[in-house]
Design an enzyme around this catalytic site. Structure first.
Site, short mmCIF file in Angstrom:
data_model
loop_
_atom_site.label_atom_id
_atom_site.label_comp_id
_atom_site.label_asym_id
_atom_site.label_seq_id
_atom_site.Cartn_x
_atom_site.Cartn_y
_atom_site.Cartn_z
N ASP A 101 -59.27 7.16 41.09
CA ASP A 101 -58.04 6.44 41.46
C ASP A 101 -57.45 6.96 42.76
OD1 ASP A 101 -58.32 5.06 39.11
OD2 ASP A 101 -56.59 5.93 38.10
N ASP A 156 -62.86 16.94 33.82
CA ASP A 156 -61.94 16.87 34.96
C ASP A 156 -62.65 17.38 36.21
OD1 ASP A 156 -59.88 15.78 33.53
OD2 ASP A 156 -58.79 17.67 33.25
N ASP A 158 -62.21 19.77 38.29
CA ASP A 158 -62.38 21.20 38.57
C ASP A 158 -63.32 21.89 37.60
OD1 ASP A 158 -60.16 20.38 36.95
OD2 ASP A 158 -59.56 22.46 36.76
N ASP A 250 -54.20 13.41 26.03
CA ASP A 250 -55.28 13.98 25.24
C ASP A 250 -54.77 14.47 23.87
OD1 ASP A 250 -53.71 15.99 26.36
OD2 ASP A 250 -55.33 16.84 27.55
#
Length: 516
Positions: A101, A156, A158, A250
């Site tokens: 995004d 994610d 990272d 989550d």
């Protein structure tokens, strides 16, 4: 009137103190559940995994979709895509969705990397939204609508998953049809980068090694940590799908899924390394989001938990303590602020018998050392080498945990007052030495320093009144608030200086290039 205010202050002070004791003793309960079940469950998981691959071939493995939600992560996205494409799983049954995004140069970086991997034969797709509706939850929902797999792995930007991640997680979903989620354990790419990252790693190890293990193995409500896990698609559907009305989508989905009858499983031996924020302001922003989102989830989902039939009281109590855990920060802040006026002007406090004072603070002391005990057990049982040396940084973690109380109290009240807020990503460097990001001026650090100075006044007052038991607590508060506030300013200005230097260097290089 003044006496009435002091009476109210004392009552709230006692409530806050009791809250700290309750949350502290909950750490001991987590340690007990972890130690009680650790050997049995870990051995059972290893045996079942070996048995699975005795009975199944690689050709029997199901279709899996790995989702990579990304937003303005140009530093990390290429590393993430490389790691996911290197996962050992049949290519024809592993779909990869990059849910980007981004609104900056990250999108172009992602597009080039996806095209490169497509040319290498990977089933990888780029899904780009321009409206960012529901933030990460919306991106995951959009990807799930077109996903091929009946199982959805999520990482994610990272994180750097190991090659055997899917081979160690998917079997648990296949072997037990009641399991809706398998959650992996977070590791650390830059644990030793600084004192800040080292302290964070100890805190995260405490959460995963002890707390997540205790919840999963003790049959309590457990949460998905937003990454390094694999969902059964049907478990998401039965829960009502991803929803973006909290900042911890989550945790929210995890509770709704478990209320729908699905089980959550934590796999201790599956470790996925990730990058820790090396900037105190980035860390505070991350903690703010987690704190606010957790309280939002508590407000949204606890009524459903309390009304649920067939859920035992201990499980409901565990859910309450779990989702409201960040309430410890307003409790800490209030006890720090109220300690001095109560001593100075509230006669019942100054006249408390020594034995009663000692007894009361014995409970507070046991509660205060509970997190440190949990971190000790976590490091001892983590399987990492050098845990004794790492424990030397525990005081830094304690001070940091106290110092973020001002920021997290703001997050707590923001959630309680119903302010939705926006998803603010945690900036990461991607292992690059020179990586800068724009920060807002840390106005809150002024308040943190002010509270730290105020706590010093309280320490001196209690020492003068010969109330030596509470003095060390206020001293820790003072150190924590002053350290976090000062470091916030230092790293903000250092980041600004580095950015300006980088910009001047880029301008100089551009001018030099035009002269060639």
């Amino acid at each position: 009137m003044a006496q009435y205010i002091l009476d109210i202050l004392f009552v709230i002070y006692v409530i806050a103190g009791v809250g700290l004791v309750v949350y502290g003793f909950n750490c001991y309960w987590s340690i007990y559940l972890f130690l009680k079940n650790s050997r049995r469950v870990r051995l059972a998981d290893r045996k079942s995994l070996l048995q699975f691959y005795r009975d199944h071939k690689m050709a029997d493995l199901p279709q899996v979709t790995t989702q990579l939600p990304v937003f303005n992560e140009a530093n990390c996205v290429e590393r993430l895509i490389d790691a996911v494409c290197a996962i050992d799983y049949p290519k024809d049954r592993h779909e990869i969705q990059v849910l980007d995004d981004s609104t900056d140069e990250c999108y172009e970086v992602t597009k080039r990397k996806v095209a490169e991997k497509q040319a290498e034969g990977f089933d990888i797709k780029l899904i780009h939204r321009t409206n960012r509706k529901d933030f990460k939850a919306g991106a995951l929902a959009a990807g799930m609508e077109v996903a091929k797999g009946e199982y959805l792995a999520i990482f994610d930007a990272d994180f750097v998953p190991q090659k055997d991640f899917l081979l160690k997680t998917i079997p648990h979903l296949i072997m037990n049809e009641n399991v809706g989620l398998v959650q992996g354990r977070w590791g650390h790419l830059n644990r030793s980068e600084s004192g800040l990252t080292l302290a964070q790693s100890i805190g995260i190890d405490g959460h995963f090694v002890v707390e997540q293990s205790a919840r999963s193995w003790g049959d309590l409500f457990m949460n998905f940590n937003g990454t390094a896990g694999v969902w059964r698609k049907q478990a998401i559907v039965d829960a009502g799908g991803w929803e973006g009305d909290t900042l911890t989508e989550d945790m929210d989905l995890s509770y709704r899924s478990q209320l729908a009858g699905w089980k959550m499983k934590f796999v201790f031996d599956v470790i996925v390394p990730a990058e820790l924020p090396d900037d105190i302001n980035a860390f505070k922003a991350q903690q703010f989001r987690w704190a606010k989102g957790s309280i939002q989830t508590a407000i949204k989902d606890l009524p459903l938990v309390f009304k649920a039939k067939g859920v035992p009281f201990r499980k409901k109590l565990g859910a309450f303590l779990h989702t409201t855990h960040y309430s410890i920060h307003p409790c800490m802040l209030f006890t720090a602020l109220a300690a001095y006026p109560l001593l100075a002007w509230y006669d019942p406090v100054t006249n408390i018998p020594a034995w009663l004072f000692t007894l009361g603070f014995a409970f507070i002391f046991l509660a205060a050392i509970a997190p440190s005990t949990l971190y000790f057990v976590a490091q001892r049982c983590s399987g990492y080498t050098g845990w004794k040396t790492r424990m030397l940084s525990l005081p830094a973690l304690m001070a940091m945990g106290v110092g973020i109380a001002v920021s997290n109290t703001r997050a707590w009240f923001s959630a309680v007052l119903g302010r939705k807020g926006s998803f603010v990503r945690t900036p990461k460097t991607g292992g690059k030495k020179h990586s800068f990001f724009r920060q807002k001026f840390p106005y809150l650090a002024i308040l943190e320093i002010a509270v730290g100075v105020y706590c010093i006044v309280g320490v001196l007052a209690y020492i003068g009144a010969r109330k030596f038991i509470i003095g060390p607590f206020l001293a820790l508060y003072a150190i924590g608030f002053l350290a976090v506030g000062a470091l916030s300013f230092i790293q903000y200005f250092q980041n600004m200086i580095d950015m300006h230097r980088a910009q001047r260097k880029a301008q100089a290089e551009a001018v030099a290039a035009t002269k060639l």
